[in-house]
Design a protein around this motif. Structure first.
Motif, PDB file in Angstrom:
ATOM      1  N   SER A  41       1.332 -40.359  -3.009  1.00 39.05           N
ATOM      2  CA  SER A  41       0.974 -39.177  -3.778  1.00 39.05           C
ATOM      3  C   SER A  41       0.155 -39.586  -4.998  1.00 39.05           C
ATOM      4  O   SER A  41       0.518 -40.527  -5.706  1.00 39.05           O
ATOM      5  CB  SER A  41       2.261 -38.461  -4.218  1.00 39.05           C
ATOM      6  N   SER A  42      -0.963 -38.876  -5.229  1.00 34.58           N
ATOM      7  CA  SER A  42      -1.798 -39.102  -6.398  1.00 34.58           C
ATOM      8  C   SER A  42      -2.312 -37.750  -6.879  1.00 34.58           C
ATOM      9  O   SER A  42      -2.832 -36.976  -6.086  1.00 34.58           O
ATOM     10  CB  SER A  42      -2.976 -40.017  -6.059  1.00 34.58           C
ATOM     11  N   LEU A  43      -2.152 -37.477  -8.155  1.00 30.73           N
ATOM     12  CA  LEU A  43      -2.603 -36.194  -8.680  1.00 30.73           C
ATOM     13  C   LEU A  43      -4.133 -36.109  -8.687  1.00 30.73           C
ATOM     14  O   LEU A  43      -4.702 -35.154  -8.202  1.00 30.73           O
ATOM     15  CB  LEU A  43      -2.055 -35.980 -10.095  1.00 30.73           C
ATOM     16  N   HIS A  44      -4.798 -37.135  -9.216  1.00 31.96           N
ATOM     17  CA  HIS A  44      -6.255 -37.089  -9.359  1.00 31.96           C
ATOM     18  C   HIS A  44      -7.003 -38.104  -8.502  1.00 31.96           C
ATOM     19  O   HIS A  44      -8.223 -38.065  -8.446  1.00 31.96           O
ATOM     20  CB  HIS A  44      -6.653 -37.331 -10.818  1.00 31.96           C
ATOM     21  N   GLY A  45      -6.330 -39.023  -7.839  1.00 33.88           N
ATOM     22  CA  GLY A  45      -7.024 -40.088  -7.119  1.00 33.88           C
ATOM     23  C   GLY A  45      -7.199 -39.824  -5.644  1.00 33.88           C
ATOM     24  O   GLY A  45      -6.565 -38.952  -5.049  1.00 33.88           O
ATOM     25  N   ASN A  46      -8.079 -40.616  -5.044  1.00 34.11           N
ATOM     26  CA  ASN A  46      -8.292 -40.586  -3.606  1.00 34.11           C
ATOM     27  C   ASN A  46      -7.269 -41.486  -2.927  1.00 34.11           C
ATOM     28  O   ASN A  46      -6.832 -42.489  -3.491  1.00 34.11           O
ATOM     29  CB  ASN A  46      -9.697 -41.079  -3.261  1.00 34.11           C
ATOM     30  N   ILE A  47      -6.919 -41.153  -1.697  1.00 32.19           N
ATOM     31  CA  ILE A  47      -5.962 -41.936  -0.923  1.00 32.19           C
ATOM     32  C   ILE A  47      -6.627 -42.369   0.373  1.00 32.19           C
ATOM     33  O   ILE A  47      -7.140 -41.538   1.121  1.00 32.19           O
ATOM     34  CB  ILE A  47      -4.696 -41.112  -0.622  1.00 32.19           C
ATOM     35  N   GLN A  65      -9.973 -32.856   0.180  1.00 32.22           N
ATOM     36  CA  GLN A  65     -10.715 -33.111   1.410  1.00 32.22           C
ATOM     37  C   GLN A  65      -9.836 -34.032   2.252  1.00 32.22           C
ATOM     38  O   GLN A  65      -9.325 -35.031   1.749  1.00 32.22           O
ATOM     39  CB  GLN A  65     -12.034 -33.786   1.064  1.00 32.22           C
ATOM     40  N   VAL A  66      -9.641 -33.701   3.537  1.00 32.84           N
ATOM     41  CA  VAL A  66      -8.730 -34.470   4.390  1.00 32.84           C
ATOM     42  C   VAL A  66      -9.443 -34.899   5.668  1.00 32.84           C
ATOM     43  O   VAL A  66     -10.036 -34.079   6.355  1.00 32.84           O
ATOM     44  CB  VAL A  66      -7.470 -33.646   4.747  1.00 32.84           C
ATOM     45  N   ASP A  94       3.168 -39.128   4.950  1.00 34.25           N
ATOM     46  CA  ASP A  94       2.951 -37.948   4.111  1.00 34.25           C
ATOM     47  C   ASP A  94       2.006 -38.351   2.983  1.00 34.25           C
ATOM     48  O   ASP A  94       2.344 -39.217   2.167  1.00 34.25           O
ATOM     49  CB  ASP A  94       4.288 -37.466   3.546  1.00 34.25           C
ATOM     50  N   LEU A  95       0.799 -37.763   2.959  1.00 36.36           N
ATOM     51  CA  LEU A  95      -0.232 -38.104   1.990  1.00 36.36           C
ATOM     52  C   LEU A  95      -0.578 -36.870   1.172  1.00 36.36           C
ATOM     53  O   LEU A  95      -0.884 -35.826   1.739  1.00 36.36           O
ATOM     54  CB  LEU A  95      -1.476 -38.631   2.710  1.00 36.36           C
ATOM     55  N   ALA A 101      -9.544 -36.935  -2.417  1.00 38.63           N
ATOM     56  CA  ALA A 101      -9.763 -36.914  -0.974  1.00 38.63           C
ATOM     57  C   ALA A 101      -8.751 -37.821  -0.285  1.00 38.63           C
ATOM     58  O   ALA A 101      -8.276 -38.795  -0.856  1.00 38.63           O
ATOM     59  CB  ALA A 101     -11.175 -37.375  -0.652  1.00 38.63           C
ATOM     60  N   ILE A 102      -8.465 -37.503   0.976  1.00 38.67           N
ATOM     61  CA  ILE A 102      -7.541 -38.290   1.773  1.00 38.67           C
ATOM     62  C   ILE A 102      -8.243 -38.741   3.043  1.00 38.67           C
ATOM     63  O   ILE A 102      -8.862 -37.938   3.730  1.00 38.67           O
ATOM     64  CB  ILE A 102      -6.287 -37.478   2.130  1.00 38.67           C
TER      65      ILE A 102
END
Length: 108
Positions: A41-47, A65-66, A94-95, A101-102
């Motif tokens: 989980s990241s509030l503002h970052g990309n995963i 964006q997923v 779970d992302l 973006a993910i």
């Protein structure tokens, strides 16, 4: 820069892994344990997650964006879902990123 401190590689072996940050990108590459659980989980970052797959994977992702690397997805109440692989041993991923973006990819 201060954020470079967290760009080290770590080797982790666990059935359940949870990574959470408020601001910062998360990149993870590895192998999921059978019947394992991964939450990022990241509030503002990309995963960005790349895993070697075994068994069945249940993937849930919510982000600006997923991309789950498959066309076999469905959108339910803002959450992108995918069921991948086969077998009796199911792992779950779970992302979540509210503003980032993910990207998820699995290599069988």
């Amino acid at each position: 820069a201060a954020s470079d401190v967290y760009k080290r590689q770590r080797r982790v072996r666990a059935r359940r892994i949870e990574l959470m940050t408020t601001s910062g990108d998360v990149e993870l590459e590895g192998e999921l344990a059978l019947r394992g659980k991964l939450l990022i989980s990241s509030l503002h970052g990309n995963i960005t997650v790349r895993v070697r797959g075994r068994g069945q994977l249940s993937v849930r992702a919510r982000g600006k964006q997923v991309d789950l690397g498959t066309t076999k997805t469905k959108l339910v109440k803002g959450v992108t879902l995918a069921e991948l692989g086969s077998g009796d041993d199911r792992s779950s991923v779970d992302l979540r990123s509210r503003h980032g973006a993910i990207a998820f990819a699995v290599n069988w």
